[in-house]
Design a protein around this motif. Structure first.
Motif, PDB file in Angstrom:
ATOM      1  N   PHE A  54     -20.270  85.582 105.106  1.00 16.92           N
ATOM      2  CA  PHE A  54     -20.751  84.491 104.259  1.00 16.92           C
ATOM      3  C   PHE A  54     -19.586  83.694 103.665  1.00 16.92           C
ATOM      4  O   PHE A  54     -19.525  82.464 103.783  1.00 16.92           O
ATOM      5  N   SER A  55     -18.618  84.406 103.058  1.00 21.75           N
ATOM      6  CA  SER A  55     -17.518  83.686 102.401  1.00 21.75           C
ATOM      7  C   SER A  55     -16.550  83.119 103.436  1.00 21.75           C
ATOM      8  O   SER A  55     -15.978  82.047 103.228  1.00 21.75           O
ATOM      9  N   ALA A  80     -18.022  79.996 104.627  1.00 21.45           N
ATOM     10  CA  ALA A  80     -17.851  78.964 103.593  1.00 21.45           C
ATOM     11  C   ALA A  80     -16.442  78.380 103.654  1.00 21.45           C
ATOM     12  O   ALA A  80     -16.264  77.163 103.497  1.00 21.45           O
ATOM     13  N   HIS A 130     -15.338  76.809  96.804  1.00 20.71           N
ATOM     14  CA  HIS A 130     -15.319  78.038  97.596  1.00 20.71           C
ATOM     15  C   HIS A 130     -15.441  79.277  96.725  1.00 20.71           C
ATOM     16  O   HIS A 130     -16.024  80.274  97.140  1.00 20.71           O
ATOM     17  N   ALA A 164     -18.839  80.571  96.506  1.00 16.76           N
ATOM     18  CA  ALA A 164     -19.398  81.270  97.664  1.00 16.76           C
ATOM     19  C   ALA A 164     -18.765  82.637  97.848  1.00 16.76           C
ATOM     20  O   ALA A 164     -19.365  83.514  98.465  1.00 16.76           O
ATOM     21  N   ALA A 187     -21.584  74.207  98.474  1.00 15.66           N
ATOM     22  CA  ALA A 187     -21.311  75.286  97.525  1.00 15.66           C
ATOM     23  C   ALA A 187     -22.550  75.648  96.719  1.00 15.66           C
ATOM     24  O   ALA A 187     -22.766  76.821  96.400  1.00 15.66           O
ATOM     25  N   ALA A 218     -24.521  77.842  98.888  1.00 13.03           N
ATOM     26  CA  ALA A 218     -23.825  79.118  99.053  1.00 13.03           C
ATOM     27  C   ALA A 218     -24.037  79.986  97.818  1.00 13.03           C
ATOM     28  O   ALA A 218     -24.309  81.188  97.933  1.00 13.03           O
ATOM     29  N   ARG A 237     -25.888  83.512  97.597  1.00  5.26           N
ATOM     30  CA  ARG A 237     -25.184  84.688  97.102  1.00  5.26           C
ATOM     31  C   ARG A 237     -25.956  85.342  95.954  1.00  5.26           C
ATOM     32  O   ARG A 237     -26.129  86.554  95.925  1.00  5.26           O
ATOM     33  N   MET A 283     -30.243  83.241 106.164  1.00  6.22           N
ATOM     34  CA  MET A 283     -28.883  82.797 105.840  1.00  6.22           C
ATOM     35  C   MET A 283     -28.199  82.121 107.025  1.00  6.22           C
ATOM     36  O   MET A 283     -27.437  81.172 106.864  1.00  6.22           O
ATOM     37  N   TRP A 335     -26.619  78.379 107.109  1.00 11.29           N
ATOM     38  CA  TRP A 335     -25.245  78.001 107.457  1.00 11.29           C
ATOM     39  C   TRP A 335     -25.218  77.025 108.615  1.00 11.29           C
ATOM     40  O   TRP A 335     -24.318  76.186 108.692  1.00 11.29           O
TER      41      TRP A 335
END
Lengths: 492, 176
Positions: free
Chosen positions: A85-86, A89, A130, A133, A266, A269, A273, A337, A341
Motif C-alpha cells: 500500500f505505502s 503510494a 505520502h 499513506a 492521499a 490512501a 489505511r 484496495m 489503486w
C-alpha cells in the motif's frame, strides 16, 4: 533498525532534501533565475524510484513496521509501515508529482522571485501526502494532512495581485481548518474509546477490536464519524464539496492540477489505511454511511457539472463525482484496495493533464477559464485539442481509456460487497456524465475556421500533457499490466 | 474534597470565560475571555496530575497563541466593524443548533461508557512526569517530532511567499 527502516521513509526524506536544496540554491545562487527545475524534477523521480525499491523490498518479504517504541521485544506503536500500500503510494505520488510539477512550470516561471518557495512548498506537500499513506499512527496521518493542506492553502493564494486568488485561499483555509479540526476531534474520541492511536502493533486499534466485545461503541462511532467527515472534506465528496469549485476556480490555473491530484490520492490512501486497515471489523457500521456519501457525490457531482460554464468548475464537480466512484472501492474492504489503486494510478494523471491544458489556454495565473475559451482548440493547437479530448474521454469512462477500466473495477468491488443499488446509481451517473464531457469535446472541435489565434504550448506543459495522455490510453488498452501490479498494493 | 472545590471553581471560570469570549462584542474582551478559559483549563490539567501538559498549556496557549491573537486584533483594529462583513441571517441560531446538536450527540454516545474497556493506559508514574514525557517524545514519538519540522518549514515558506507584495517579474529563461 536496519536499512529497511530508512527505505520506509525514503520518499519523505528525498523530497525534504530536495526542498532544502532548492531553498539553499535560492540563497546561494541568487533568486533571479529559476534554476531549480532539474532539482524538483530529480526529487520527484528519485522519490518514485525509492517507491519502486520499496515495492521490490515488499515483494521480497522485507516489509513491515518501523520506528516503533524502543527497548521492547514486541512491536508497539510503530510510526511508519512499509507494505504494498505505502510503496504503491510512493510510486504514484512521485510520478503524479513529477507530471504535475511539469504542468505547473509555466506558473513557476511567471512568479519569478517567489518560484523557489513554490517549488519547495510543492515538494514538502507531497512528502506530507505520502506520510498519510505510509503511517499506521493517526497523529502522523494528521501531521501529514496538515503539512499538505497548509502548503496547498498557500499555493491557492499564490497570485497576490488577484483578489479571487486571495478569496480562494482564504475559503480553502477556513473550511480546511474546520475539516482538520473535526478529523483531530475524531482521533481524540477514537483514542478515548479504544485507548490506542495506532492501527497496527501491540495494543493497537486492531488488537482492541479482536480482544474486546464492543457492546456500547457510542464514543467510537462519533470518533469514526468525525474522522470520516474530515477526510471526506479533503477528497471533496458530497455533501462536503462546496469549497472545491470555488477554490479550483480562484486558484491560479497552473497550481490546481498539483493540488487536486495530490489531495485525491492521499485522501483515499488515508481512508483506506484507517477504515479498511484499522476499522475493517466495523465495516457494517461505516459501510452504509460511505455508500450514501458515494451516491450523493456521484449524483450531485454529475448534475452540477452539467450546468457549469467554467472549465475549472466543471473539472471540480467531475472530481466530486469521481470521489463517489472511488468510494465504491472502499465498500469492498481489503479486496477493493487494488481497484482503488488502479483508479488512483490513472485518474490523477487525467486531472493533471487537463489542468496543464487549461493553464496553457487561459494562462497559468488566470483565475477563470470559460469553456468557450476552448472553442476551436483543435485548430489553434491540434495536439492540445486532441489530448484534451483524450482526457475528457478518460474521465467520462469511455471504453479503451483508463477511466473505463477504473470505473468497471470500482463497480465490481461495490457489487461484490452487495451494494447493487449503488452500482445502478453509478452506471446512471456515468451515462449522464457523458453529456458534459462530450460538450467540452464538441467545443474543442467546433468554431469558425477563420479563428486562427494559435496557441503555442511550452515544452514543459507539452510533456505533462503527453505523460498524462499516455497513462490514460495505455492503461485503457492494456489494463492488465497495471491490474497485475496493484493486486499486491494491499495494506498490511 | 479540596480537589473538588478547586475543580468546581476553575471549571466554572473556564465555562464563564468561554461563554464570555463568544458573546463579547469587543474583540479585546473576547481575547481576555479566551485567556481566562486557557488558564483555568491549565489548572484542571494540574488536578489530573498532568503537570507537563499544564505547563505547556500556559506557555503555548496563554503565551504564544494569545499574543498572536492580540497582534491580529491590533492589526485589524479594535473598532473596525466593517472588517467582519455583514452578518449572515440567523447565524447565531444556526451556530447554536449545530453546536448543541454535536454536544448532545457526543454526550448521548458517551453516556453509557466513555472508555470501552481498553488496557492500553498504564498507571503513570507521577514523580517526574516531565522526564516521562521527554522519554516518550524523543523515544516513541521521534518520527512525529521530526515531521513537525516540515510543518514549521512550510509555515515559514508560506509566510514569505504570501507576504511578498511586489510585482512578480516573469523569468523568461526559466520557461521550458
Amino acid at each position: 533498525m536496519g536499512n529497511a527502516s530508512y527505505l520506509a521513509v525514503a520518499f519523505e526524506g528525498i523530497l525534504l532534501i530536495g526542498a532544502l536544496v532548492v531553498l539553499l540554491v535560492a540563497v546561494v545562487a541568487g533568486r533571479s533565475r529559476a534554476v531549480w527545475a532539474p532539482i524538483a524534477g530529480a526529487s520527484f523521480l528519485l522519490a518514485a524510484l525509492a517507491g519502486v525499491l520499496q515495492w521490490i523490498e515488499v515483494e521480497n518479504g522485507g516489509g513491515g513496521m518501523f520506528f516503533s517504541a524502543q527497548n521492547l521485544q514486541v512491536i508497539k506503536s510503530p510510526m511508519v509501515v512499509l507494505d504494498g500500500f505505502s510503496a504503491m503510494a510512493s510510486i504514484v505520488l512521485g510520478l503524479v508529482g513529477f507530471t504535475a510539477m511539469l504542468g505547473s512550470w509555466d506558473l513557476v516561471a511567471k512568479v519569478g522571485k517567489r518560484s523557489a518557495e513554490f517549488v519547495a512548498l510543492s515538494l514538502l506537500a507531497f512528502a506530507g501526502l505520502h506520510m498519510m499513506a505510509a503511517t499506521p499512527n493517526l497523529v502522523v496521518i494528521f501531521i501529514g494532512l496538515e503539512t499538505a493542506s497548509i502548503s496547498f492553502y498557500v499555493l491557492a493564494g499564490f497570485i497576490r495581485a488577484d483578489v479571487k486568488s486571495d478569496e480562494s485561499a482564504l475559503k480553502y483555509f477556513l473550511l480546511g481548518s474546520l475539516a482538520s479540526a473535526l478529523f483531530l476531534y475524531g482521533i481524540a474520541l477514537t483514542f478515548a474509546a479504544t485507548g490506542s492511536l495506532t492501527i497496527y502493533g501491540v495494543n493497537s486499534i486492531r488488537d482492541f477490536f479482536s480482544e474486546t466485545v464492543v457492546s456500547d461503541p457510542g464514543i467510537l462511532l462519533v470518533g469514526m464519524a468525525l474522522m470520516l467527515v474530515g477526510l471526506m472534506f479533503k477528497i471533496s465528496a458530497a455533501p462536503f464539496h462546496q469549497w472545491a469549485p470555488d477554490v479550483y476556480q480562484g486558484a491560479p490555473s497552473g497550481a490546481v492540477g498539483l493540488m487536486a491530484a495530490g489531495v485525491k490520492i492521499a485522501g483515499f490512501a488515508a481512508l483506506g489505511r484507517i477504515f479498511v486497515g484499522g476499522f475493517i471489523s466495523q465495516i457494517d457500521t461505516w459501510g452504509p454511511i460511505v455508500a450514501v456519501i458515494a451516491a450523493l457525490s456521484m449524483v450531485i457531482g454529475t448534475t452540477m457539472a452539467l450546468v457549469q460554464t467554467d472549465m475549472k468548475r466543471l473539472v471540480a464537480y467531475s472530481g466530486v463525482a469521481h470521489s463517489g466512484y472511488l468510494l465504491l472501492t472502499l465498500l469492498a474492504g481489503v479486496e477493493g484496495m487494488s481497484a482503488m489503486w488502479f483508479y488512483l494510478a490513472t485518474y490523477p494523471f487525467m486531472i493533471v493533464g487537463t489542468f496543464a491544458i487549461i493553464s496553457t489556454v487561459s494562462g497559468p495565473t488566470s483565475t477563470s477559464s470559460p469553456i468557450e475559451a476552448m472553442r476551436g482548440l483543435s485548430r489553434r493547437s491540434p495536439e492540445m485539442g486532441w489530448l484534451l479530448a483524450i482526457f475528457m474521454f478518460g474521465m467520462s469512462g469511455m471504453p479503451f481509456f483508463a477511466g473505463f477500466v477504473g470505473k468497471i473495477l470500482a463497480f465490481i468491488a461495490a457489487g461484490d460487497a452487495g451494494y447493487i443499488w449503488l452500482v445502478v446509481v453509478a452506471t446512471l451517473t456515468t451515462v449522464i456524465g457523458f453529456a458534459f464531457y462530450l460538450r467540452v469535446v464538441a467545443t474543442v472541435f467546433s468554431g469558425e475556421d477563420d479563428d486562427t489565434t494559435m496557441i503555442d504550448p511550452t515544452l514543459s506543459s507539452r510533456f505533462a500533457v503527453v505523460i498524462g495522455a499516455t497513462v490514460t490510453v495505455v492503461f485503457g488498452i492494456v489494463p492488465w499490466i497495471l491490474i497485475d501490479v496493484v493486486r499486491d498494493a494491499l495494506p498490511l | 474534597m479540596g480537589e473538588l472545590i478547586v475543580f468546581i471553581i476553575f471549571a466554572t471560570v473556564a465555562l464563564v470565560s468561554a461563554i464570555g469570549m463568544v458573546l463579547a462584542k469587543n474583540p479585546v474582551y473576547s481575547a481576555i475571555g479566551l485567556l481566562g478559559a486557557m488558564f483555568s483549563i491549565a489548572v484542571l490539567y494540574v488536578l489530573l496530575d498532568a503537570h507537563f501538559v499544564a505547563a505547556v498549556q500556559v506557555i503555548v496557549y496563554a503565551g504564544a497563541v494569545m499574543t498572536l491573537f492580540l497582534f491580529v486584533i491590533m492589526l485589524i483594529g479594535v473598532d473596525n466593524r466593517e472588517a467582519y462583513g455583514p452578518a449572515v441571517p440567523a447565524q447565531r441560531i444556526m451556530t447554536a443548533v449545530v453546536s448543541i446538536g454535536l454536544f448532545a450527540a457526543i454526550v448521548l454516545a458517551g453516556r453509557a461508557a466513555w472508555i470501552t474497556g481498553s488496557n492500553a493506559f498504564g498507571t503513570p508514574d507521577l514523580n517526574g512526569t516531565i522526564e516521562n514525557v521527554s522519554d516518550e517524545l524523543f523515544g516513541t514519538w521521534t518520527v512525529v517530532f521530526l515531521s513537525t519540522v516540515m510543518l514549521l518549514t512550510i509555515a515559514a515558506l508560506g509566510t514569505i511567499a504570501l507576504a511578498y507584495f511586489g510585482t512578480d517579474v516573469p523569468d523568461e529563461e526559466a520557461t521550458l
